[in-house]
Design a protein around this motif. Structure first.
Motif, PDB file in Angstrom:
ATOM      1  N   GLU A   1      99.396  36.514  46.920  1.00  0.00           N
ATOM      2  CA  GLU A   1      98.158  37.293  46.912  1.00  0.00           C
ATOM      3  C   GLU A   1      97.198  36.878  45.808  1.00  0.00           C
ATOM      4  O   GLU A   1      96.064  37.339  45.770  1.00  0.00           O
ATOM      5  N   SER A   2      97.632  35.997  44.911  1.00  0.00           N
ATOM      6  CA  SER A   2      96.723  35.507  43.874  1.00  0.00           C
ATOM      7  C   SER A   2      95.811  34.396  44.379  1.00  0.00           C
ATOM      8  O   SER A   2      94.872  34.010  43.677  1.00  0.00           O
ATOM      9  N   GLN A   3      96.054  33.897  45.576  1.00  0.00           N
ATOM     10  CA  GLN A   3      95.235  32.809  46.121  1.00  0.00           C
ATOM     11  C   GLN A   3      93.836  33.318  46.450  1.00  0.00           C
ATOM     12  O   GLN A   3      93.657  34.432  46.954  1.00  0.00           O
ATOM     13  N   GLN A   4      92.849  32.478  46.210  1.00  0.00           N
ATOM     14  CA  GLN A   4      91.456  32.869  46.378  1.00  0.00           C
ATOM     15  C   GLN A   4      91.136  33.229  47.826  1.00  0.00           C
ATOM     16  O   GLN A   4      90.405  34.183  48.092  1.00  0.00           O
TER      17      GLN A   4
ATOM     18  N   GLN B   1      92.500  36.708  48.607  1.00  0.00           N
ATOM     19  CA  GLN B   1      91.683  37.741  47.989  1.00  0.00           C
ATOM     20  C   GLN B   1      90.370  37.937  48.736  1.00  0.00           C
ATOM     21  O   GLN B   1      89.915  39.067  48.939  1.00  0.00           O
ATOM     22  N   ALA B   2      89.756  36.833  49.158  1.00  0.00           N
ATOM     23  CA  ALA B   2      88.482  36.930  49.878  1.00  0.00           C
ATOM     24  C   ALA B   2      88.661  37.619  51.224  1.00  0.00           C
ATOM     25  O   ALA B   2      87.804  38.410  51.651  1.00  0.00           O
TER      26      ALA B   2
ATOM     27  N   ALA C   1      90.967  39.869  52.040  1.00  0.00           N
ATOM     28  CA  ALA C   1      91.212  41.299  51.836  1.00  0.00           C
ATOM     29  C   ALA C   1      89.965  42.015  51.345  1.00  0.00           C
ATOM     30  O   ALA C   1      89.784  43.206  51.630  1.00  0.00           O
ATOM     31  N   ARG C   2      89.098  41.314  50.627  1.00  0.00           N
ATOM     32  CA  ARG C   2      87.906  41.953  50.068  1.00  0.00           C
ATOM     33  C   ARG C   2      86.993  42.489  51.164  1.00  0.00           C
ATOM     34  O   ARG C   2      86.237  43.445  50.952  1.00  0.00           O
TER      35      ARG C   2
ATOM     36  N   GLU D   1      94.517  46.186  49.243  1.00  0.00           N
ATOM     37  CA  GLU D   1      94.749  44.914  48.571  1.00  0.00           C
ATOM     38  C   GLU D   1      95.599  44.036  49.488  1.00  0.00           C
ATOM     39  O   GLU D   1      96.218  44.529  50.449  1.00  0.00           O
ATOM     40  N   PRO D   2      95.664  42.733  49.241  1.00  0.00           N
ATOM     41  CA  PRO D   2      96.359  41.837  50.188  1.00  0.00           C
ATOM     42  C   PRO D   2      97.771  42.262  50.545  1.00  0.00           C
ATOM     43  O   PRO D   2      98.174  42.205  51.708  1.00  0.00           O
ATOM     44  N   ARG D   3      98.543  42.693  49.549  1.00  0.00           N
ATOM     45  CA  ARG D   3      99.933  43.042  49.847  1.00  0.00           C
ATOM     46  C   ARG D   3     100.019  44.247  50.783  1.00  0.00           C
ATOM     47  O   ARG D   3     100.903  44.303  51.644  1.00  0.00           O
TER      48      ARG D   3
ATOM     49  N   SER E   1      99.927  47.122  43.652  1.00  0.00           N
ATOM     50  CA  SER E   1     100.176  46.350  42.431  1.00  0.00           C
ATOM     51  C   SER E   1      99.549  46.985  41.208  1.00  0.00           C
ATOM     52  O   SER E   1      99.769  46.517  40.092  1.00  0.00           O
TER      53      SER E   1
END
Length: 603
Positions: free
Chosen positions: A422-425, A428-429, A431-432, A451-453, A487
């Motif tokens: 989930e730290s990948q850009q 994140q984009a 899920a945003r 959030e992604p998770r 998280s």
């Protein structure tokens, strides 16, 4: 007043036919009164301290129940006839009067015809109030030339009719309320506009159907709109559920419990961020051996609505599951029995799946308590109406509740793998998109942070539920989910619980627990992912970023990911197959599983 007995399932008295709801049963339309009308002596109390602590001052009470046929002295709940206006299907007379037969009230007209409740009622757009439409008043008003002096001063209440006339058109244009005395006739097309009732001078009375009209009723300035009495938006229940787990809690939750129980906490609440807050917080902190910032954080989150209540409950449940997973066989005699299992290389050759699932719990017995906090009408922004709105403020309010027993499967995912993904850009984009839409939606307070998770694990839960419906012996509607994916908590969570419960104290039949055995679960997992790999609506579905209610789904539709709304804690929102299986916009958390499976099968 004669009491007419009707039977409902016990769970239906919480939702969908709980306090404030309109119930259609045996041709009659009824409204459920609030819990202040309940007879406490015949409504057994339910114990679930961790749920009651989050709900606040009050008590959990189960609606009275019985076995067999109801009798005169059978304990019951109060439901009010609503709407009071009904029309006769034979003579079309429209009135609020009930028929009589041999001295008893009946749902029949004097001509022998059956009385049918009117289809439309009035709901307040912002205050969550509901009331009858005064059809005589409405029929004799309007802005057209038909409102003559004779119409304005007509008092022929017994001459009102609800008629159907095809010569005036189709649909609502053919349905009219007419007065035989002054010949006034209005079609229902003049009723359903957003400003229709306001133009006719009909205002909100500021109360619920069962509340007595008196001077204490607060005026309401929100406009009324006419809606069909069975519309789903008329009743938006706010329900909270908790699992009956051991009292042990994670440190973060334990601190909050101690702070809330401290003698000075009531003074801290009363000051509410005022000049004495820091001083009082320092006193509490010194007694408990914690920092003043931790005390003030509890104050800021206390009573924060559905979202904070549910997250607090999930934190304790997550900690309880982790303790259970640390042991293999659970031989405890309690309402929370979980056998901890692990997936390893001996279980499956699919290493990418094994590396991402760090533990499995076969939930052999679990007790769930569901409580109704209250309801809203028309929109999530409307005023919140508590389940108990009785006039006596000195007694403890009632939260309608039921307890259910069942079984399930708990799956814990590897925190390190999940955090790395989930730290990948791109993730994140992706899920945003849902983060922004949730923030702008009226449902924000009722949904978890996407959030992604959360999106990925929520979608995985849906895929498993759809597959379990084929193999567990339970229908998909009887299965439920509980997502632990956040998280931003003091103790990050990453897991899902799929369970089924029933009102019988003996629980369920064990078909779900057996599928939690590691080898069976791996096969089930792989089959669920394979089912979701191709949707009947692809490529439109997999490339979509605006599906579902309020566009709060991305690549997820009825062909691949949606389940019964009663099974989903988010109402079939916040789903995306791409964040599970991968796609053109973002890599999936389990993207490597199916290619590895196909490679193993090829060899």
């Amino acid at each position: 007043m004669d009491r007419i007995k009707h039977d409902l399932r016990l769970s239906e008295t919480i939702t969908p036919f709980g306090v404030g709801a309109v119930v259609d049963i045996r041709g009659e339309s009824l409204a459920a009164s609030d819990a202040s009308w309940w007879d406490r002596s015949r409504s057994p109390e339910i114990r679930c301290d961790r749920l009651l602590t989050r709900l606040g001052r009050g008590e959990l009470r189960q609606p009275p129940s019985h076995a067999g046929r109801s009798a005169k002295d059978t304990a019951a709940l109060m439901y009010w006839r609503f709407p009071a206006w009904r029309f006769c299907e034979r003579c079309t007379r429209l009135s609020k009067l009930s028929g009589k037969s041999k001295g008893r009230w009946s749902n029949a007209c004097g001509c022998g015809g059956f009385l049918v409740p009117m289809r439309y009622i009035a709901v307040c757009q912002g205050g969550s109030h509901m009331q009858d439409i005064n059809w005589f008043q409405w029929a004799h008003r309007g802005t057209d030339e038909g409102v003559t002096e004779e119409v304005r001063f007509c008092r022929a209440y017994a001459e009102l009719r609800f008629v159907r006339s095809a010569k005036h058109g189709e649909g609502l244009a053919s349905l009219r309320v007419s007065c035989s005395k002054c010949k006034r006739s209005r079609p229902l097309t003049e009723l359903v506009g957003p400003q229709s009732l306001r133009r006719d001078g009909i205002k909100c009375e500021g109360r619920q159907p069962w509340e007595v009209r008196d001077s204490a009723t607060q005026p309401c300035d929100h406009p009324l709109i006419a809606v069909q009495r069975g519309a789903t938006g008329n009743y938006i229940a706010e329900r909270v559920s908790a699992l009956d787990i051991p009292d042990d809690q994670p440190r973060s939750s334990g601190i909050a419990e101690k702070v809330r129980k401290h003698d000075f906490f009531s003074r801290l609440e009363a000051d509410n961020g005022g000049p004495q807050s820091e001083m009082i917080a320092s006193w509490i902190a010194a007694d408990l051996g914690i920092t003043a910032e931790e005390v003030l954080a509890v104050l800021g989150g206390d009573g924060g609505g559905d979202e904070s209540i549910l997250l607090d409950l999930k934190d304790g449940e997550w900690a309880a599951f982790l303790r259970k997973l640390a042991h293999r066989r659970d031989r405890s005699d309690s309402n929370f029995v979980v056998d901890g299992r692990k997936l390893d290389r001996g279980t499956s050759d699919i290493g990418s799946l094994i590396d991402r699932v760090s533990g499995v719990g076969q939930v052999r017995r679990v007790r769930e308590v569901r409580a109704l906090r209250g309801f809203r009408r028309q929109s999530a922004q409307a005023s919140f109406i508590p389940a108990d709105i009785g006039p006596d403020q000195h007694r403890r309010p009632i939260f309608p509740a039921i307890e259910l027993f069942g079984e399930g499967i708990f799956i814990r995912f590897a925190e390190e793998r999940l955090a790395e993904w989930e730290s990948q850009q791109e993730v994140q984009a992706r899920a945003r998109v849902l983060v922004d839409r949730r923030r702008d939606s009226g449902w924000a307070s009722r949904l978890d942070d996407p959030e992604p998770r959360y999106i990925a694990l929520h979608t995985i839960a849906h895929l498993l539920i759809r597959r379990l419906a084929f193999q567990s012996g339970y229908s998909s509607a009887s299965l439920q989910e509980r997502i632990y994916a956040n998280s931003n908590r003091a103790d990050p969570t990453a897991g899902i619980l799929i369970f089924t419960v029933a009102g019988d104290a003996q629980g369920t039949l064990g078909g779900l627990v057996r599928l939690g055995e590691p080898q069976r679960l791996v096969s089930l997992f792989l089959a669920a992912l394979d089912d979701a790999a191709i949707c009947s609506n692809d490529p439109v579905c997999i490339e979509s970023d605006r599906q579902g209610a309020s566009r709060l789904n991305l690549a997820a539709c009825h062909g691949c990911s949606l389940v019964s709304e009663t099974s989903c804690e988010a109402g079939n929102r916040l789903l995306d197959r791409q964040l599970v299986l991968g796609g053109s916009k973002a890599p999936g958390f389990l993207e490597a599983v199916l290619p590895e499976l196909r490679s193993v099968l090829a060899h």
